[in-house]
Each structure stands twice: as C-alpha cells, then as structure tokens.
Design an enzyme around this catalytic site. Sequence first.
Site, short mmCIF file in Angstrom:
data_model
loop_
_atom_site.label_atom_id
_atom_site.label_comp_id
_atom_site.label_asym_id
_atom_site.label_seq_id
_atom_site.Cartn_x
_atom_site.Cartn_y
_atom_site.Cartn_z
N GLU A 1 -8.75 -61.40 -46.95
CA GLU A 1 -7.50 -61.90 -46.39
C GLU A 1 -6.36 -61.86 -47.41
O GLU A 1 -5.21 -61.59 -47.06
CB GLU A 1 -7.67 -63.31 -45.84
N HIS B 1 -4.81 -58.49 -47.39
CA HIS B 1 -3.74 -58.40 -46.39
C HIS B 1 -2.46 -59.03 -46.91
O HIS B 1 -1.36 -58.47 -46.78
CB HIS B 1 -4.16 -59.13 -45.11
#
Length: 599
Positions: A390, A393
């Site tokens: 994550e 990202h």
Amino acid sequence: MARRKTREEIKTQDKWNIEKMYPDNASAEKDLKESVSDAEKYGKYKGHLADSAESLADALIESDRIEQKLERAFVYSRMKLDEDNRAAEQQALYSKAAAAISQVSSLTSFVMPELIRIPEETLKQFIEDEPRLQTYRHLLDSAMRQKDHVLSEKEENILAQLGEVLSAPDQVFTMLNDADMKFGKIKDEEGKETELTHGNYISFMRSQNRQVRKDAYTHCYEAYKGMINTISANYSANVKTDVISARLRNYPSARAAALSSGRIPESVYDNLIDSVHSALPKMYEYVKLRKKLLGLDELKMYDIYVPLVKLPKKKIRFQQAVEIGKEGLAPLGDAYLQQFQKGIDSRWIDIYETEGKTSGAYSFGSYDSDPYVLMNFDSTLEDVFTLVHEMGHSMNSWLTRKTQPYVYGGHSIFTAEVASTVNETLLMKHLLKTESDPEMKKYILNMYLDAFKGTLFRQTMFAEFEKKTHEYAENGGGLTADWMNKTYDELNTEYFGPALSHDDYIQYEWARIPHFYNSFYVYQYATGYSAANAIADRILNGGEKERDDYLKFLSLGSSDYPVELLKVAGVDMSQREPVDRAMKVFSGLVDEFAELMEE
C-alpha cells in the site's frame, strides 16, 4: 472473548491524519456545495469551446479546478465512512458527495461531445497556438480516440444524471459486506471464542489448527450462502450496467469498453489467461506437494492458505514492520526511503482494525492531500507485505502529484499495481537473500509461491470469471445464482487441479469479492505482478539508470497510455513475454521448494 476495539480506543498516532484534509464534515460539505455552484456557472462555456484556443484552455483549466475541489471532498467523505460504515452522519455525507459528483458530471457533460466535434486539424492548431493547451495534449488525444463512443449532448447528460443510480450495486455490496453481514463466532487456536471478521478471516485460514481453519471457512461461506440470491441479483445488475453502457457507447463488448480508455489491447487480457493456463500443470504439482507436506488424505480449500512451514508464533509490531519494509526497499535509494518514513511519521496510515471499519487495505487520497493508507494490521509477516504494497501505491501518488499537473495526477489501474508489487517483490527477494535460518527461508519461499498463487493464478481466475459472466450476459444469458456458482466452481477446479478435493462451499467465493463491482479490474493485479517481477529484476541486476528509470515511471502519473508508460521502466506488456517469464519463475520456485523440503 476477543473483540474489536472501538475507534476511540486507538491511539491518535495510529490513525490517519484525515483532519489535515478538513477539520470537520461541515467544511467538506461546503466544498461540495461550492463545486455544484461552480459547475452551474460552468455552463457559460457551453457552445464556446471551439471559439478559440484561449476559450478551450480557459474551459479545461476551470474544469480541473472544479473537479479538484470536488475530488477532495468526495475522498474525505469516503474515508470518513470507511472509519466506521455504521456511522449515520458519515453515510449521509458520502451520499451527498456521490450526489454532488452526479450533479457536476451532469452540468459539465456537454464538454466531451462538444470537444470531439472540433475538427482534428483545428484542435491541433489550437494546441500549437495556446501554450496552456500543451499540458492537455495527451488528454485531447485520448478524447479524440473516444470520438466514436461519445454520445450526443442530451444523451451524455442523461447518463451523467443516472451516475449515482448506476453505481448503486457497488454501494449496496459495500453496506451488505462491511456493515450488515455477520459471520458468527468460532474458537481460536487457544480455544477462546472469537468473532469472525473480514479482518481476521485470513489469519484463521493460516492457522496450523485444521479445525480452526475449517470453522472459519464454513462460517464465512455459510453467511454468503444465506445471502447468495440477494448478492447474485446485485452482481447481475452490475454486469447488466456494464453491458448496456458499452452498447450505448458503441463498443463491441463491456470488456472492450473497460480497456479502451487505457488503449489496452484485448489481447493482453487473453494472453494473460492463456499464459497462466499453460502453467497450470506446475500449479497442480504445487497443490499436490501441499497435500503431501500437510499429510492429508484429502486436501480441502481451507488447507490452501496455511503455511507449509511451522514457525514459532511471533508478533511483529508495526514499527518493526516499517523497518523490515525499509530494508527490503533499500535498492530504491535514500530519497525514496526518507519519504517513506516521513509518510509514516506524518500519519498517512490508519493502522488497526476497529468496529465498523472497512475491511482489507487500500491507498487513497486526493491530488492535494496526503496519499493515505487504510490497513487492518494484525502483526503478521503478511501484514509487512501489505504495508509495503500500500505504501508503494502511496509513494507512487506522492511522486506523481509532486511532478504532474492535476489532469495527470492519477494512475490507471494497469500501472498502479506495478508500483505496489515492485515493493513486495523487492522485499521478498531481500528476505530470501538475507535469511540464514533454513526453516525461515522455507517459510518465505512458501510465501513467495503463495503470492504467485494468490496474485497471478487467483486474480487471473477472477478475470476469467468476469470474462465469462459478461460474455454470458451479452449473449442473452441470465446471471442466476446457480449459473454463477457452477461457473465459479468449475473454474476453481480447473485452476487447482485433481489433488484438491471438491467441497460445496467454494462455489460461493465469487460472492465475497468486492473488486467484481469494478469490472475488469482484477486482471491488472496479474499483469502488474508480471511487470513488477521484471522491473525488480532489472533494478537488482542493474545500477542507477535502472533504478532511475523506474522512479521516473513512478512520477509520470497518467501522462501517457499505460503500456507506453511501462516501457519507460523497461517492460513491454504488449508482448506475452513478461507473463511467460513470471510463469518460469514460479516453476523454478516450485522445484526449489520441493527440493528444500526433502532435505
């Protein structure tokens, strides 16, 4: 009995700093109202986009300003709801945000039809004459490519007004899945009665206690079985929306429509499925090896996720996870690591599971906010991988927004999954290289194999299911619960092979996949995983140039088409080669693991 904490019981430092976006709901609601008001005034550009290069530039810049403000308020409303899906005031704000998006979309729906009516030669001349339009060159090229698929102004306005209604299946599923559905209680490994949740389900499925795994599995799918007709009707509506929308816009299929905006050849999708199918015999070997190592007469679906190497129970604290992650990401350079740590310190991350919180993990944020991360951290090694995934990202978003204007500040799904998976791959290779404990190395190797299984194989199976459901609907078939259950069951059998014993529950698994409400999304996890493996190898076996090529790719946002952007990082996804190469890596890992386990 273990219970989930309330949000108030979580330390401030362990929650995302969403107040940095807005101090309260009222401030976000103010921006929503202003966005709608500004969109109403935006009508002054109607019929005048082609008047001059200056007029077109003014209109595009004003559109970005409205969208940027609206995006910020919408993102805030979605994230606040994700903190606790039961909160009525957050449901209300999110509903207002969704309505505002629909209104603004309706009020500005004249832009695309009017834009594509501008003769191509005139548009090219506008770009040459007006420096402010240089920024929009790629956007305008993309618009012209959609010329055959944009409807009349009146039709576009109707569809825009229906936007909130057409997105209802996704919202219905979110409410059902995250707010209303209950899975009951099971006994954990210590015999303590524990509520089964989305957040702890996968931990139970990795339990060394087979009864715990079985109980979690059966409780989970009994819940979906009990709601299968409702979920089937909801998903059918979602597919029909895709099919009808594609037909209205003159696409040959819903899949063609979904891939069109990114200029992704449909052959990429089909090549992925074909390449994975060619590697299924090796998957069957791995499943057979799993059955042997677990010493089972019958291997069931609830035995698929348990690690094949037992390790002493060890809790990894969040700060330890951060340090492990940074060690794995060291090849990306000091500047990347420093910003990674700054993001942690600045409270980008909402770390722990709480009552009503959205399950799973994601990275989100608006162009002018921090790139936030939602997690449900449970102190496992797998959670370390979720963290770097994550944050991959979020670092991609941070680098892009630092470099690109608003119009290119996002990412196509096709490229976004590369940023997250490169991080996972670098961490995996680092752990395999540095681990001295033979048992730990076996565990990590098993993890790597399961990452392939869960991403390349499983997501491709999901992609094939979506292909089948949409094709069936396009050919006039009715998407009943029985048809979808049977289709999914057959796919699962094909992907896992003869060593896996059949059970009646797996047919309901499709019903719990939230990504199916963002159709033709999941295949990009598999293509992204393939591209990421190629890029990680390029970085590890190269030097500063290879690393800088990748960091440049991370800063490009959506300023070009996805396949072209990946070429900057050194990978050509228009060819089958990256997926085939990933399949060869998987094959080698299976052989290496089998050999190690015999020692």
